[in-house]
Scaffold this motif. Sequence first.
Motif, PDB file in Angstrom:
ATOM      1  N   ARG B  24       0.835  -1.191   0.000  1.00  0.00           N
ATOM      2  CA  ARG B  24       0.000   0.000   0.000  1.00  0.00           C
ATOM      3  C   ARG B  24       0.881   1.256   0.000  1.00  0.00           C
ATOM      4  NH1 ARG B  24      -4.900   0.016   1.983  1.00  0.00           N
ATOM      5  NH2 ARG B  24      -4.436   1.666   3.462  1.00  0.00           N
ATOM      6  N   HIS B  39      -2.789  -4.662   6.926  1.00  0.00           N
ATOM      7  CA  HIS B  39      -3.848  -3.630   6.924  1.00  0.00           C
ATOM      8  C   HIS B  39      -5.203  -4.276   7.220  1.00  0.00           C
ATOM      9  CE1 HIS B  39      -6.551  -0.513   5.259  1.00  0.00           C
ATOM     10  NE2 HIS B  39      -6.985  -1.383   4.371  1.00  0.00           N
ATOM     11  N   HIS B  71     -11.839  -8.024   2.422  1.00  0.00           N
ATOM     12  CA  HIS B  71     -12.163  -6.908   1.524  1.00  0.00           C
ATOM     13  C   HIS B  71     -11.075  -6.598   0.507  1.00  0.00           C
ATOM     14  CE1 HIS B  71      -9.578  -4.301   3.944  1.00  0.00           C
ATOM     15  NE2 HIS B  71      -9.811  -3.311   3.120  1.00  0.00           N
ATOM     16  N   ASP B  72      -9.827  -6.906   0.829  1.00  0.00           N
ATOM     17  CA  ASP B  72      -8.740  -6.523  -0.079  1.00  0.00           C
ATOM     18  C   ASP B  72      -8.177  -7.692  -0.872  1.00  0.00           C
ATOM     19  OD1 ASP B  72      -8.604  -3.789   0.101  1.00  0.00           O
ATOM     20  OD2 ASP B  72      -7.084  -3.746   1.678  1.00  0.00           O
ATOM     21  N   ASP B 136     -12.256   1.417   7.003  1.00  0.00           N
ATOM     22  CA  ASP B 136     -11.260   1.355   5.924  1.00  0.00           C
ATOM     23  C   ASP B 136     -10.784   2.767   5.549  1.00  0.00           C
ATOM     24  OD1 ASP B 136      -9.677   0.032   4.017  1.00  0.00           O
ATOM     25  OD2 ASP B 136     -11.236   0.160   2.485  1.00  0.00           O
TER      26      ASP B 136
HETATM   27 CA    CA Z   1      -8.646  -1.258   2.377  1.00  0.00          CA
END
Ligand code: CA
Lengths: 194, 194
Positions: B24, B39, B71-72, B136
């Motif tokens: 990221r 994360h 989610h990622d 998030d």
């Molecule tokens: Ca995220």
Amino acid sequence: MPMDATDARLAFLSEAARLREVERASRTGSGRRENSAEHSWHLALYAMALGEEEAPDGVNVDRAIRMLLIHDLVEIDVGDVPLHGARPENHDAAEDAAAERIFGLLPGAQGEALLALWREFEAARTPDARFAKALDRLQPVLLNLETGGGTWPDFNVGEAEVLARCGPPIETGAPALWPRVRDRVKAHFTALVG
Amino acid sequence: MPMDATDARLAFLSEAARLREVERASRTGSGRRENSAEHSWHLALYAMALGEEEAPDGVNVDRAIRMLLIHDLVEIDVGDVPLHGARPENHDAAEDAAAERIFGLLPGAQGEALLALWREFEAARTPDARFAKALDRLQPVLLNLETGGGTWPDFNVGEAEVLARCGPPIETGAPALWPRVRDRVKAHFTALVG
Ligand SMILES: [Ca+2]
């Protein structure tokens, strides 16, 4: 301005972020050392993917996920001790003191609840804790199998020791998974000498 | 030997481990780039620490935790696009294709359920998804505030843009938290020009 409960929660989350800097013996696919934060994520995902079908009846998968998210936070203070490495003297007491400090950053009752959840995981006497512990033993075995033995050669560990150290907790907490993992471990060591 | 449902789950978990290699824009306290696996862990811990008291009534915190854990995962195929960076053309379609591939590694009904959970997060129309989305957005803001502005100078982002990009999702999904974050953002930028 005095800290209120919300500030205390944000301070806990900021302190917890340091778990990203705690290195484990295991290596990722790219060869660097895995850290305890991403390991905790992977274990929570293990519980999510395996919990519904492979956990013993009666396991509360969401509680197991929560245990796994916090199970390594004490390593911020005391570091990671590899399963096959030497355990420092008084390590359990140091971990417990770390848990009191870190969960103590949260508001009273909430900190107590997480401390109790962490101690339940450590004691491994409830079905939820046993399932979570089984995954904590299972994931490094699979990582090692995927990386040609991973940390086993570093610790001079052979088939018998892997089966003896990892078998009982996996078989106790996730009996449906153990035969499959055992077979993969045996196949790995058989191929080595073959 | 044909793959059965357990093998499929373990294959999914092995593929998911690649999220540890997705970088990221944000940096950790030690200065390296944060990866999307750690994360995701941090966000799940946010939900756990903030969910009981700071989430709107009716939010199912355990569902939000599960959403944040997955989610990622699409970033394994399409990478992370920073909030303040340029969004590639057709990025949504590429993410959806990635979700179909990755959750498709799981047995049929289980893969469908996780794909639906991921799409619910993306659409951000349910209270659970809105709360998860708010976290998030919130976590990178707090990380930036703790590292002297973090990625904001890299993207030439000032107070107005931070408030405009992060305010609405945080205020919608976690209204109890927004005033506090807003005040911290304002204090940061005021100190910069002061
Ligand atoms: Ca995220």
